[in-house]
Design a protein around this motif. Structure first.
Motif, short mmCIF file in Angstrom:
data_model
loop_
_atom_site.label_atom_id
_atom_site.label_comp_id
_atom_site.label_asym_id
_atom_site.label_seq_id
_atom_site.Cartn_x
_atom_site.Cartn_y
_atom_site.Cartn_z
N GLY A 82 27.66 -45.52 -40.23
CA GLY A 82 27.31 -46.45 -39.17
C GLY A 82 28.45 -47.36 -38.76
O GLY A 82 28.22 -48.41 -38.16
N LYS A 108 25.90 -37.14 -33.30
CA LYS A 108 24.71 -37.38 -34.12
C LYS A 108 24.62 -38.81 -34.64
O LYS A 108 23.55 -39.24 -35.07
CB LYS A 108 24.73 -36.42 -35.32
CG LYS A 108 24.57 -34.95 -34.95
CD LYS A 108 24.69 -34.07 -36.19
CE LYS A 108 24.56 -32.59 -35.83
NZ LYS A 108 24.76 -31.71 -37.03
N ASP A 118 24.81 -43.04 -35.01
CA ASP A 118 24.43 -44.26 -34.29
C ASP A 118 25.66 -45.06 -33.89
O ASP A 118 25.60 -45.87 -32.97
CB ASP A 118 23.51 -45.13 -35.16
CG ASP A 118 22.17 -44.46 -35.42
OD1 ASP A 118 21.70 -43.71 -34.54
OD2 ASP A 118 21.59 -44.69 -36.51
N SER A 119 26.77 -44.86 -34.60
CA SER A 119 28.03 -45.51 -34.27
C SER A 119 28.82 -44.59 -33.33
O SER A 119 28.37 -43.50 -32.96
CB SER A 119 28.82 -45.81 -35.53
OG SER A 119 28.92 -44.64 -36.35
#
Length: 356
Positions: free
Chosen positions: A91, A116, A118-119
């Protein structure tokens, strides 16, 4: 910029060599919080601690446990994949120094992980942040040049091999030589000027003419030779790119050559063109007109000198703070550059153009 930001980003660096120090100086100048760094070499860690008065670690896990929002990865190319994917899966937002990876397959895995996660990950093509390049791009978007039909991209050093025997000149670690090291900038900037068109064909030749010679003559060295001079990469590349829209790009890159240095990008359009010097930032716009009488006009554009790495970092840290999706220097664009580089190497090996 003020060193007292209301919400400074907590940043770590993985890879504490020369480029790691270069980025660390700009992090502190911008007022962000440098948390620490990671390197496998004890000497590099000690030097970084002494310079910046922050802790260093032998593994990325220790750095992440210290609490960071973002990481700059400045390791040799072979290790980009490992550290970038670990950061994305943790992340942590990533600024990854160019090139994306040492091989196309490794680059594809990084991009897959970024999609893929989130970051996010942006890639360090700092030349896009040169004010001259930004002026050209803005005029282009306004239609001043009509349709861009051809870009001539040069990044040629007369002598500038980055130290023979180190990781730059060892294919197993770097993945390639001049083409992968500085050619990425030439290709990225050319494709950026063309809005990353669909590429249909790539052809190229790579050479290794200077790096392995005992009589390699130079006035100054970009880096330093190691005790064992190993040179298993290219030091010169010439390539040609065709697009689905009929545009083209010619590329000339070299660490060493028997000719004067050249950093010019010559952009030709149906209504005008431009010459941009990547090193100096100078921009000249070339136009024709019939006002009064038929005439040519070459307009020199003057801009304030800027540190392109610092401006690149500013952009990165701003989107880390805002949570925005990056629109510049994206991993998908970097993957297109990597595909072109891979095709050039394959074209050289096979002796014919590669269809993409």
């Amino acid at each position: 910029m003020s060193s007292q930001l209301q919400n400074p980003v907590r940043v770590g660096i993985v890879g504490l060599g020369g480029i790691g120090h270069h980025h660390a100086e700009r992090i502190t100048d911008l007022g962000e919080t440098l948390v620490g760094g990671v390197d496998v070499a004890d000497e590099a860690r000690q030097r970084f601690e002494d310079e910046y008065n922050v802790p260093t670690f032998g593994t990325y896990e220790e750095l992440y446990e210290a609490g960071i929002d973002a990481v700059l990865i400045t390791t040799p190319n072979k290790f980009h994949e490992q550290y970038a994917i670990e950061a994305l899966e943790s992340g942590v937002d990533v600024l990854l120094e160019k090139p994306l990876a040492n091989t196309l397959e490794s680059a594809e895995r990084i991009v897959d992980a970024a999609h893929k996660a989130d970051s996010f990950c942006v890639v360090g093509f700092n030349n896009r942040f040169n004010p001259g390049a930004e002026v050209f791009k803005t005029y282009q978007e306004d239609g001043r040049f009509g349709n861009i039909t051809h870009v001539e991209a040069n990044y040629v050093r007369q002598r500038g091999i980055p130290g023979r025997g180190g990781w730059f000149t060892t294919k197993e670690i770097s993945g390639g030589g001049a083409l992968l090291d500085i050619g990425v900038h030439a290709i990225d900037l050319a494709l950026h000027f063309l809005d990353f068109p669909e590429i249909t064909e790539v052809s190229g030749e790579t050479r290794s003419e200077f790096g392995g010679r005992e009589d390699y003559t130079y006035l100054e060295m970009w880096g330093e030779d190691e005790e064992k001079i190993e040179f298993t990469v290219d030091d010169h590349a010439t390539a040609f790119i065709r697009t689905a829209a009929g545009q083209s790009v010619s590329i000339e890159v070299a660490w060493a050559s028997n000719r004067p240095p050249n950093n010019d990008f010559v952009i030709q359009g149906t209504e005008g063109g431009a010459t941009f010097d990547r090193e100096s930032g100078d921009l000249t716009i070339h136009e024709v007109n019939d006002i009064g009488a038929n005439h040519f006009s070459n307009t020199d554009i003057q801009t304030r000198e800027e540190d392109t790495h610092e401006r690149e970092q500013e952009y990165f840290f701003d989107i880390v703070r805002s949570g925005e999706v990056p629109k510049r220097n994206t991993v998908d664009q970097a993957l297109e550059v990597q595909r072109v580089i891979d095709a050039i190497y394959r074209s050289d090996e096979k002796g014919h153009a590669i269809q993409l």
